[in-house]
Structure formats: structure tokens, C-alpha cells
Design a protein around this motif. Structure first.
Motif, PDB file in Angstrom:
ATOM      1  N   GLU A  29       6.256   2.444 -14.861  1.00  0.00           N
ATOM      2  CA  GLU A  29       5.050   3.223 -15.169  1.00  0.00           C
ATOM      3  C   GLU A  29       4.390   2.725 -16.454  1.00  0.00           C
ATOM      4  OE1 GLU A  29       5.858   7.582 -13.260  1.00  0.00           O
ATOM      5  OE2 GLU A  29       7.101   7.017 -14.980  1.00  0.00           O
ATOM      6  N   ILE A  30       5.193   2.357 -17.433  1.00  0.00           N
ATOM      7  CA  ILE A  30       4.651   1.799 -18.677  1.00  0.00           C
ATOM      8  C   ILE A  30       3.870   0.524 -18.372  1.00  0.00           C
ATOM      9  CG2 ILE A  30       5.288   0.702 -20.866  1.00  0.00           C
ATOM     10  CD1 ILE A  30       7.710   2.739 -20.891  1.00  0.00           C
ATOM     11  N   ASP A  31       4.437  -0.326 -17.518  1.00  0.00           N
ATOM     12  CA  ASP A  31       3.752  -1.568 -17.150  1.00  0.00           C
ATOM     13  C   ASP A  31       2.456  -1.293 -16.383  1.00  0.00           C
ATOM     14  OD1 ASP A  31       5.703  -3.118 -18.352  1.00  0.00           O
ATOM     15  OD2 ASP A  31       6.834  -3.418 -16.504  1.00  0.00           O
ATOM     16  N   GLU A  32       2.460  -0.261 -15.560  1.00  0.00           N
ATOM     17  CA  GLU A  32       1.277   0.057 -14.763  1.00  0.00           C
ATOM     18  C   GLU A  32       0.172   0.697 -15.604  1.00  0.00           C
ATOM     19  OE1 GLU A  32      -0.005   2.972 -11.039  1.00  0.00           O
ATOM     20  OE2 GLU A  32       2.119   2.532 -11.371  1.00  0.00           O
ATOM     21  N   TRP A  33       0.539   1.617 -16.485  1.00  0.00           N
ATOM     22  CA  TRP A  33      -0.463   2.421 -17.188  1.00  0.00           C
ATOM     23  C   TRP A  33      -0.720   1.992 -18.621  1.00  0.00           C
ATOM     24  CZ3 TRP A  33       2.878   7.086 -15.554  1.00  0.00           C
ATOM     25  CH2 TRP A  33       2.640   7.372 -14.222  1.00  0.00           C
ATOM     26  N   ASN A  34       0.175   1.311 -19.276  1.00  0.00           N
ATOM     27  CA  ASN A  34       0.271   0.939 -20.688  1.00  0.00           C
ATOM     28  C   ASN A  34       1.078   2.009 -21.415  1.00  0.00           C
ATOM     29  OD1 ASN A  34      -1.408   2.800 -22.283  1.00  0.00           O
ATOM     30  ND2 ASN A  34      -3.228   1.670 -21.589  1.00  0.00           N
ATOM     31  N   ILE A  35       1.603   1.656 -22.569  1.00  0.00           N
ATOM     32  CA  ILE A  35       2.559   2.533 -23.253  1.00  0.00           C
ATOM     33  C   ILE A  35       1.913   3.848 -23.704  1.00  0.00           C
ATOM     34  CG2 ILE A  35       2.299   1.357 -25.476  1.00  0.00           C
ATOM     35  CD1 ILE A  35       5.492   3.068 -24.057  1.00  0.00           C
ATOM     36  N   LEU A  36       0.677   3.821 -24.164  1.00  0.00           N
ATOM     37  CA  LEU A  36       0.053   5.069 -24.609  1.00  0.00           C
ATOM     38  C   LEU A  36      -0.138   6.030 -23.448  1.00  0.00           C
ATOM     39  CD1 LEU A  36      -1.297   6.934 -26.642  1.00  0.00           C
ATOM     40  CD2 LEU A  36      -3.440   5.673 -26.257  1.00  0.00           C
ATOM     41  N   ARG A  37      -0.736   5.564 -22.365  1.00  0.00           N
ATOM     42  CA  ARG A  37      -0.966   6.445 -21.214  1.00  0.00           C
ATOM     43  C   ARG A  37       0.344   6.939 -20.619  1.00  0.00           C
ATOM     44  NH1 ARG A  37      -4.497   3.156 -17.473  1.00  0.00           N
ATOM     45  NH2 ARG A  37      -4.262   4.919 -16.072  1.00  0.00           N
ATOM     46  N   ALA A  38       1.366   6.075 -20.575  1.00  0.00           N
ATOM     47  CA  ALA A  38       2.677   6.495 -20.066  1.00  0.00           C
ATOM     48  C   ALA A  38       3.289   7.568 -20.966  1.00  0.00           C
ATOM     49  CB  ALA A  38       3.605   5.290 -19.949  1.00  0.00           C
ATOM     50  N   THR A  39       3.141   7.402 -22.282  1.00  0.00           N
ATOM     51  CA  THR A  39       3.654   8.394 -23.228  1.00  0.00           C
ATOM     52  C   THR A  39       2.963   9.731 -23.031  1.00  0.00           C
ATOM     53  OG1 THR A  39       4.173   6.668 -24.843  1.00  0.00           O
ATOM     54  CG2 THR A  39       3.941   8.909 -25.688  1.00  0.00           C
TER      55      THR A  39
END
Length: 192
Positions: free
Chosen positions: A70-80
Motif C-alpha cells: 500500500e505504501i508503494d501504491e499510495w506513497n508513504i504520506l497517503r498510506a500513513t
């Protein structure tokens, strides 16, 4: 009746592997827990003791994750932010207000206030910081058994010299964040 204030914090934005973890905690009003602090300022033993105390005394608490994929798909900020929203949604009671450590807040159906350095200022955020950190650390220790050789139990997925050496030697495992530069570099090196 006292307003229900929920603290939210995350652990694991910077590591190269594993999920980002968010916790949401509603502490009982006027019942301070002694020893609360930013999880990074506490020893692992003290964090574990406080985590058990928080789980036992909180009015409500929840922990949620966003996976490496999910981090790879959305980026770390959006995943957080998604992990934070999941943690709040998992609470058995809805708070009147959510206090989030930092300057970015998830979209929630209740009022949200961000507090830079909140994990050193607000008890509910401190408690969330501790639950997120202890949960994530336990997950990385468990990853060591599933993916031996990387040293996850020691470095918890952070980009230490030992982790980078293991990454170069073994290549990434499914728990590595492929959108992070050191992991991407290891993938590129392995296909040469």
C-alpha cells in the motif's frame, strides 16, 4: 459529561520494510498515566510496560496498518493517513475530537486538530505513539522468522548498514518498500 479526546500517532514512516502503523487512543479524562512520553524517548522495556497499561486503562484504543504494498501504491504520506483513519474507524466508540501528531491529518467524520510535536505534548498522542511503536516492533520481530537473514528483529526495517548489506546480498523480500530508493537500487542491481 467529558468530551472524548482521541490521540493518534504513527510508527514506521522511515523504514525500508514493513508496514506503517497507526494507533488511536482515548484515555479516561482526569486519569493521568505516569511515565507517558514520546515512544522514541522510552526504552523498549518501558514502552512495553506502558503499552500494557494503556491497553488496560484506555477507554478505547485501536491499531491499524498500511502494508508495504500500500505504501508503494499510495506513497508513504497517503498510506500513513489511511492507517490513521483505519485506527480511528476501528475504535469501539467515536471521539468528539481527534488530535494527530504532526501537520497532516486524515480525513475523518469528527473534528481533527494537528499538533506538531504532539507526541511530546499530549498524553493521548503519547499513548498512541507507544501503542504504534510496540505493535510495529513486534511485527518486525515476527518478520525475522518469515524472512531470515535481513536482521529485522534488530533494526526494525530501518536502513542501517547491516540492513543495506543484507538487501544487497539477498535482494528485497515481499515486505520491502519498493518505492524507497535503497530498495529500488537493490532491485536494479540484481537485474544487471
Amino acid at each position: 459529561m467529558s468530551r472524548l479526546i482521541c490521540g493518534v500517532d504513527e510508527a514506521g514512516r522511515g523504514p525500508l520494510a514493513g508496514p506503517v502503523v497507526a494507533a488511536a487512543v482515548i484515555l479516561p479524562p482526569n486519569t493521568p498515566l505516569s511515565g507517558l512520553n514520546d515512544s522514541k524517548k522510552l526504552s523498549p522495556r518501558r514502552r512495553e510496560r506502558l503499552a500494557a497499561e494503556i491497553r488496560a486503562t484506555a477507554l478505547a484504543w485501536a491499531v491499524a496498518e498500511a502494508s508495504a504494498a500500500e505504501i508503494d501504491e499510495w506513497n508513504i504520506l497517503r498510506a500513513t493517513l489511511r492507517a490513521m483513519a483505519r485506527a480511528v474507524a476501528a475504535l469501539p466508540v467515536m471521539p468528539d475530537e481527534v488530535l494527530v501528531d504532526g501537520n497532516q491529518a486524515p480525513a475523518l467524520e469528527v473534528p481533527v486538530r494537528t499538533i506538531i510535536g504532539g507526541d511530546a505534548l499530549e498524553p493521548a498522542i503519547m499513548a498512541a505513539s507507544i501503542l504504534a511503536k510496540t505493535h510495529r516492533d513486534a511485527r518486525l520481530v515476527a518478520l525475522e522468522a518469515r524472512h531470515p537473514g535481513y536482521g529485522f528483529a534488530r533494526h526494525k526495517g530501518y536502513g542501517t548498514a547491516a540492513h543495506l548489506a543484507a538487501l544487497a546480498r539477498l535482494g528485497p523480500c515481499p515486505e520491502h518498500r519498493r518505492s524507497f530508493a535503497p530498495v529500488r537500487a537493490a532491485i536494479e542491481e540484481s537485474v544487471r
